[in-house]
Design a protein around this motif. Structure first.
Motif, short mmCIF file in Angstrom:
data_model
loop_
_atom_site.label_atom_id
_atom_site.label_comp_id
_atom_site.label_asym_id
_atom_site.label_seq_id
_atom_site.Cartn_x
_atom_site.Cartn_y
_atom_site.Cartn_z
N ASN A 1 3.73 -5.81 2.54
CA ASN A 1 3.86 -5.42 1.12
C ASN A 1 5.23 -4.82 0.83
N ALA B 1 3.57 -6.88 -5.00
CA ALA B 1 4.22 -5.71 -4.43
C ALA B 1 5.63 -5.63 -4.99
N LYS C 1 -4.07 -9.80 -8.05
CA LYS C 1 -3.50 -8.51 -7.63
C LYS C 1 -2.05 -8.47 -8.12
N SER D 1 -1.27 2.63 -2.79
CA SER D 1 -2.06 1.92 -3.79
C SER D 1 -1.38 2.00 -5.14
N GLN D 2 -1.79 1.10 -6.02
CA GLN D 2 -1.18 1.04 -7.34
C GLN D 2 -1.42 2.30 -8.17
N GLY D 3 -2.58 2.90 -7.95
CA GLY D 3 -2.95 4.04 -8.79
C GLY D 3 -1.98 5.20 -8.67
N PHE E 1 -7.22 1.37 -2.84
CA PHE E 1 -6.61 0.09 -2.45
C PHE E 1 -7.60 -1.06 -2.46
N THR F 1 5.65 -0.11 -7.02
CA THR F 1 4.62 0.23 -6.05
C THR F 1 4.40 -0.92 -5.06
N SER F 2 3.97 -0.56 -3.86
CA SER F 2 3.66 -1.58 -2.85
C SER F 2 2.34 -2.27 -3.12
N SER F 3 1.57 -1.76 -4.08
CA SER F 3 0.28 -2.37 -4.44
C SER F 3 -0.58 -2.70 -3.22
N PHE F 4 -0.97 -1.69 -2.51
CA PHE F 4 -1.78 -1.91 -1.31
C PHE F 4 -3.09 -2.64 -1.64
N THR F 5 -3.49 -3.48 -0.70
CA THR F 5 -4.79 -4.13 -0.80
C THR F 5 -5.63 -3.66 0.37
N ALA G 1 -3.44 0.70 -12.86
CA ALA G 1 -3.80 1.78 -11.95
C ALA G 1 -4.67 1.21 -10.82
N CYS G 2 -5.55 2.05 -10.24
CA CYS G 2 -6.25 1.63 -9.04
C CYS G 2 -7.76 1.64 -9.21
#
Lengths: 460, 442
Positions: free
Chosen positions: A84, B30, B27, A46-48, B156, A69-73, B37-38
């Protein structure tokens, strides 16, 4: 009193960590990757996560810290993060143009079962990795080990990927370093230089997270171990590894892959550990120890002698990572201080064994603990049972120091409320001097601040 | 603008050149070095300032470590929120589940600290391993007799903004649970102030002078009891709308409490906030008091700002902050100092805010959503900015580029709200932009 909740009685806790003395693997992987030239760390999750790690390192170094980051969704958490990561690899090479992408996993990607090796393999097969560029991956689940484990895993991944043995024999020594500051990396190189030994230091965060102000922003600063250097490690005479937690697995991997033998040493904090380090370097490089180093040692021992009365018998509590805690404990004993409480959130059975070796029968009263429930709350409880004269550890020690009015020396990660750690080493004999200066400064400032007028002293 | 990730083009525009609306609420791509952040982070920062509640983070250690006492939200009383509690999940727990661990942790902590309520934050893997956090919370609520509120903030599950929304959901479970309270005639809730550097206390002073009672603040210097009776207030005054608008809307629907969007930053917006509140209560005396307060403050402030303005006139600023609404106030405040905003962006702004920004800014200003260090440094070079306003990750970049910096995020050390805040802002900007150190950089 911020920590007014801390009670004196230590009760067995089943399921709870209060004020942790560690953090999670990925930040260590990120730090290790920053010590490689032209490398962009990448967080597969995740982005965090990425944002937190960058913030943590930024606060510690006051430097821009770059990582992707892979920025998971939600979708990736169900169907896996492959799409990703593949897209990320494309984007990163397309825009940020690193030489290397160093991917580390997160608790999320590990739990859903993403196989980094397989995904990177697919990226390669698909032709997503441009000629001459590299993607290295390390598995760093947050629910195993600590930040130190992540550092070690990334280091091992670099060695496995790059080091290569040919027939060429190089007159050089590999230095695999556990988690230390850029100032320390610089100092390790300086010492090797004084001994006229050609070394390859991995990782090397000097000139990466301590860059000079130039009015320009550089995404990839000039420092860091280069690809060429990492490849050449396979042909080195031997490896001097520093810190079992941070560097041992990489040293073993290098030995296995390229048959480069290694010696396992402590991170050279304090006089005894530095003695062993210098000895190991001299053996590995087949050189004698030059006078100039003996002189440095002499200056440290001189200060230890001069100021012994202020060290003698002082009770010290310390916390941090095993690789620095072990030699630091030894150093404190050499100073005639009493390291009575020692806590590390980083697990590993060797900690107990090594601590017992170091403490021997010198200090039966010492309490130490690492791994689960070894947190700042426990350390504080011990201190409440019987106070100490000095506290050594990262910034998070400041709550305890303030509540209990204990002189406090900052060492470790993170230090987010003082500066200096990037620039002044704590390793080697010079580093020893700095540790002494800090310890004495803290202890004497308290004496000066609290001494009654009649015994307030000019000369100390 | 060729140097950016292609898919990001729609999130960057230059006023005057690009006709289209900026695209946001997307979003992050990637592979981008995003400053965002998240979900967990969003929920955590909103609920964090509630000082007498227990905040337990259910997951591996990292999420707790990184959010331990990082927000400068001051509390006038309890400090429980500043400790870090986590279930510190291990491999075993990931396989067998962490519910038991969570249960024991909660029982132990509630017995020890006697908090007024507890928030349990779910992190990424909780959703994946299938822990029934809600069930554990229900069980502990029953056993311990305090509200144990699940915050399902798996990282996520969206963006930081979604985390805000989830936090609002958690707050709304507390709101309305105390009916044994009679609110005074003129009462408000302050929504979206987090008491950074004690800013809430400045505002409370102003409202007191107007004769307005603050029932609760969500969440700066927050207390569970006050939140329980928040539904008794006559008005919700909402700042930092991005984080807490959901709650304002819900309270409007559920309790028929109207809300108004304000900003406490800069002279214009601060004054307008006070006037609007006074107008809302339709009380002439209050309006007169507001006028008096504003006149009084401004007559002191403007001459005091003058010397700073003289030095700052014509300097250029770049802004990159969390929410776009804050950026609007910043543009105005900078104008008051004679400064021009040449780059402005945010992590999580919405379409409405960006439209306002576009209307407000001068021609040529670059407006950007969800940016990254490369873009930002490029923009700064392009526009010749002298000052950067941002948060922790932006500071060192600005400094490396030789720019002055002002933290308008969690790490601000001086209050920036209210009239005194405007003065602090001017001083901070002045100090940083005119620092003698820059002469060594050229």
């Amino acid at each position: 009193m911020l920590l007014r909740h801390t009670t004196k009685e230590v009760k067995e806790r089943k399921a709870l960590t209060v004020n942790p003395a560690k953090t999670c693997q990925p930040v260590g992987a990120m730090y290790a990757a920053l010590g490689v030239h032209g490398c962009l760390p990448h967080s597969h999750g995740s982005q965090g996560c990425c944002s937190y790690h960058r913030s943590a390192l930024t606060r510690h170094y006051k430097e821009p810290i770059m990582a992707a980051t892979s920025s998971f969704t939600e979708g990736s958490s169900v169907f896996g993060g492959q799409a990703n990561l593949l897209q990320a690899i494309d984007n990163i090479f397309g825009i940020y143009e690193p030489q290397i992408i160093a991917i580390h996993s997160t608790c999320l990607s590990e739990t859903i079962g993403d196989d980094l090796g397989q995904i990177v393999g697919k990226a390669k097969d698909d032709g997503r990795i441009p000629e001459g560029k590299h993607v290295v991956q390390a598995s760093t689940p947050s629910y195993v080990g600590s930040h130190v484990t992540g550092y070690a895993n990334m280091l091992e991944a670099f060695v496995k990927y790059f080091a290569f043995k040919t027939d060429e024999k190089l007159r050089q020594v590999n230095l695999l370093s556990g988690w230390v500051e850029p100032s320390d990396m610089r100092e390790l190189k300086r010492l090797a230089g004084l001994m006229d030994i050609k070394t390859v230091l991995l990782p090397d965060t000097s000139d990466v997270v301590d860059t000079p102000m130039t009015g320009k922003y550089q995404m990839y600063p000039k420092g860091g171990t280069t690809i060429e250097e990492m490849v050449s490690m396979g042909n080195s005479m031997s490896t001097v590894a520093l810190g079992e937690w941070g560097a041992k697995s990489a040293a073993i991997a290098l030995d296995n892959k390229c048959k480069v033998p290694f010696s396992m040493n402590d991170v050279p904090v304090g006089v005894s550990a530095t003695d062993r380090f210098i000895q190991a370097l001299s053996t590995a490089g087949k050189v004698s120890i030059p006078e100039i180093i003996s002189e440095e040692r002499g200056r440290l021992v001189d200060m230890m002698t001069d100021m012994h009365q202020y060290f003698y018998g002082k009770r010290v509590a310390l916390f941090g990572d095993p690789d620095t805690l072990l030699p630091l404990t030894e150093f404190l004993l050499d100073l005639d201080m009493k390291p009575v409480y020692i806590v590390s959130g980083t697990p590993g059975k060797r900690f107990t064994q090594r601590m017992e070796e170091i403490l021997g029968d010198k200090l039966a009263e010492t309490k130490f603990k690492n791994g689960p429930n070894a947190d700042m709350f426990l350390l504080h409880q011990w201190i409440k049972e019987e106070p100490v004269d000095l506290l050594i550890g990262n910034t998070y020690g400041k709550y305890i120091a303030r509540d209990e009015n204990i002189p406090f020396v900052r060492m470790g990660f993170p230090i987010i409320d003082r500066v200096g750690h990037s620039y002044f080493p704590t390793v080697g004999y010079q580093g020893g001097l700095r540790i002494l200066e800090k310890i004495l400064g803290a202890i004497m400032d308290k004496i000066d601040a609290t001494a009654p007028e009649e015994s307030f002293e000019l000369v100390m | 603008m060729s140097n950016y990730l292609k898919d990001r083009e729609s999130q960057i525009l230059t006023k005057g050149n690009d006709a289209a609306e900026i695209s946001c609420d997307k979003k992050s791509l990637a592979g981008s070095v995003s400053q965002r952040a998240c979900v967990f982070c969003g929920s955590r920062v909103v609920l964090y300032p509630i000082a007498d509640a227990l905040h337990v983070i259910h997951g591996p250690v990292g999420c707790a470590s990184y959010t331990w006492d990082i927000r400068g939200s001051l509390s006038s009383g309890p400090q429980l929120h500043r400790l870090s509690f986590t279930t510190d999940l291990k491999e075993r727990d990931v396989v067998f589940g962490g519910e038991k661990k969570l249960y024991h942790a909660l029982i132990e902590l509630i017995d020890k600290h006697q908090p007024k309520a507890a928030f349990v934050f779910s992190t990424c893997i909780i959703g994946v391993i299938g822990d029934d956090v809600e069930a554990v919370c229900r069980k502990v609520t029953k056993e311990k007799g305090i509200d144990v509120i699940p915050v399902m903030s798996e990282g996520f599950n969206g963006t930081k903004k979604d985390g805000y929304k989830i936090a609002c959901g958690a707050l709304s479970k507390l709101v309305g649970t105390n009916n044994d309270y009679e609110a005074p005639k003129y009462s408000i809730n302050i929504l979206g102030d987090f008491n950074l550097a004690g800013e809430l206390w400045i505002l409370a002073e102003y409202y007191k002078k107007l004769g307005v009672e603050i029932i609760s603040c969500m969440t700066g210097d927050g207390r569970v009891e006050q939140i329980r009776r928040a539904h008794k207030a006559s008005l919700n005054v909402v700042q930092c709308s991005g984080s807490i608008m959901h709650l304002a809307k819900e309270m409007k629907e559920k309790y028929d409490i109207p809300f108004m969007k304000v900003s406490y930053f800069g002279i214009e917006d601060m004054s307008e906030a006070l006037y609007e509140v006074a107008k809302f209560f339709k009380d002439d005396e209050m309006l007169a008091k507001a006028r008096e307060l504003v006149t009084n403050e401004i007559s002191k402030l403007l001459p005091a700002l003058q010397p700073y303005r003289q030095k700052l006139e014509g300097k250029k600023a770049a802004i990159y902050v969390g929410g776009a609404f804050k950026a609007i106030s910043l543009v105005k405040a900078l104008r008051l100092l004679g400064m021009k905003t040449v780059v402005v962006g945010s992590q999580t702004g919405n379409a409405e805010d960006y439209k306002l920004l576009k209307d407000l800014c001068d021609e040529g200003t670059i407006i950007v959503d969800d940016s990254n260090p490369n873009e930002l440094s490029e923009f700064v070079k392009l526009t010749g900015a002298n000052l950067f306003i941002g948060g922790v990750k932006e500071r060192p970049i600005a400094h490396k580029l030789g720019l002055g910096f002002c933290d308008h995020n969690h790490e601000r050390k001086e209050a920036l709200a209210g009239y005194v805040g405007m003065m602090n802002f001017a001083k901070e900007v002045y100090a940083s932009v005119t620092s003698p150190v820059w002469k060594f950089v050229k």
